[in-house]
Write a protein that holds these residues in place. Sequence first.
Motif, PDB file in Angstrom:
ATOM      1  N   ALA A  27     -42.906   1.242   5.477  1.00  0.00           N
ATOM      2  CA  ALA A  27     -43.854   0.116   5.420  1.00  0.00           C
ATOM      3  C   ALA A  27     -44.937   0.227   6.494  1.00  0.00           C
ATOM      4  N   GLU A  28     -44.564   0.827   7.626  1.00  0.00           N
ATOM      5  CA  GLU A  28     -45.507   0.888   8.750  1.00  0.00           C
ATOM      6  C   GLU A  28     -46.086   2.287   8.910  1.00  0.00           C
ATOM      7  N   ALA A  29     -45.848   3.149   7.929  1.00  0.00           N
ATOM      8  CA  ALA A  29     -46.127   4.571   8.174  1.00  0.00           C
ATOM      9  C   ALA A  29     -47.014   5.239   7.134  1.00  0.00           C
ATOM     10  N   ILE A  30     -47.869   4.469   6.471  1.00  0.00           N
ATOM     11  CA  ILE A  30     -48.891   5.114   5.645  1.00  0.00           C
ATOM     12  C   ILE A  30     -49.773   5.912   6.596  1.00  0.00           C
ATOM     13  N   GLY A  31     -50.005   7.167   6.254  1.00  0.00           N
ATOM     14  CA  GLY A  31     -50.828   8.008   7.139  1.00  0.00           C
ATOM     15  C   GLY A  31     -50.004   8.873   8.073  1.00  0.00           C
ATOM     16  N   LYS A  41     -50.794  -4.738   7.019  1.00  0.00           N
ATOM     17  CA  LYS A  41     -50.522  -3.297   6.933  1.00  0.00           C
ATOM     18  C   LYS A  41     -51.812  -2.492   6.729  1.00  0.00           C
ATOM     19  N   THR A  42     -51.740  -1.206   6.951  1.00  0.00           N
ATOM     20  CA  THR A  42     -52.933  -0.340   6.892  1.00  0.00           C
ATOM     21  C   THR A  42     -53.605  -0.407   5.527  1.00  0.00           C
ATOM     22  N   VAL A  43     -52.799  -0.368   4.469  1.00  0.00           N
ATOM     23  CA  VAL A  43     -53.299  -0.573   3.104  1.00  0.00           C
ATOM     24  C   VAL A  43     -52.756  -1.917   2.643  1.00  0.00           C
ATOM     25  N   THR A  44     -53.625  -2.789   2.187  1.00  0.00           N
ATOM     26  CA  THR A  44     -53.141  -4.127   1.851  1.00  0.00           C
ATOM     27  C   THR A  44     -53.553  -4.575   0.452  1.00  0.00           C
TER      28      THR A  44
END
Length: 366
Positions: A156-160, A183-186
């Motif tokens: 969940a916290e690790a896109i990228g 989050k980074t992508v929402t």
Amino acid sequence: MTRIYYTKPSITELEVNYAMDAVANGWGDKCYDYIYRFENLFKEHLNVKYAIATSSCTGALHMGLAALGIGPGDEVILADTNWIATAAPITYLCATPVFVDILPDTWCINPELAEKAITPKTKAIIATHLYGNLCEMDKLLAIGERYNIPIIEDAAEAIGSVYHGKRAGSMGLFGTFSFHGTKTVTTGEGGMFVTNDEVLYEKVFTFSNHGRARGQTKQFWPDMIGFKYKMSNVQAAIGCAQMERIKELGKRKREIFKYYAKNLLELNGISMNPEKEGTVNGYWMPTVVFSKETKVTREELLEAFRSENIDARVFFWPLSSLPMFDPKPENEWAWDIPGRAINLPTYHDLTIEEIDRICNILISIL
Ligand SMILES: *Cc1c(COP(=O)(O)O)cnc(C)c1O
């Protein structure tokens, strides 16, 4: 002084246009178009075979764990340092979360302690890539293989974030993501279940469709009790725009972290999110941990940020310190680090001047 929020999404004309199109036209036979497109963009990005968009990461985890047959009496091992969303689905299935300590540098699950916690009741180990930092997947996957226990990634916290060429969330038996507004992508609220395992995918697909199997020709005929954790087409439209901008979104997260790090890491007594050899950190949430010698406390940090009109976010409380679980203070780092750490604001449009304002607080505290 203007307020600095700890996070907010980056919404451009592209997101607005897609959402407007979905809301105006995305009905009837088009009501899944953006959902399928979002799932496909996500699969491509992650390099996985299957993806199912959900209403939350919590829902994705719930369905995945249910598909593994986890139930009453079973145990699932995870780090004590976690958001409650990772543990809650275990309890929904009447299984028991087993909390183990984290590593002092990555703040992610300690693989040796995870292995020691394995019992005949252990049905899975969840690897949460905290704040974008990567778990030691090689070790965890080897343990999983040795004991025949699935490794699940809460990404969940690790896109990228990338671990030796593989994206976070693509290495375990399944991975889950969140598109909550922070989050980074929402997509506002939302999640994704991903896997390369066809059998597991079909099970979760059926679950996600209220128990109606893909080949079932009888209308309104569930073959089992399933779930209702679907993403809406309008949310998926926003997600499509975000995925088209994923490089830009990820790049900015890294720029912001690097700028913080340049200002802060030269100070004595501070450590931040690590980026180990062979990995890329998505830096969802820049975090500073003060060494014990500095005697800097969370309360002091919160107060200093508050007085400067800047949002501060506490490092996750150890889940085993919450009233609904048995306390495990022997999880030394998970219980100790939050008392001398803080998450720093990070969002796409945060300016250099604002980052300087934040850094100055930390510098003056030291
Ligand atoms: C945000 C987050 C979740 C929860 O996601 P929801 O979409 O709100 O259910 C789960 N796990 C971790 C590690 C998170 O950071």
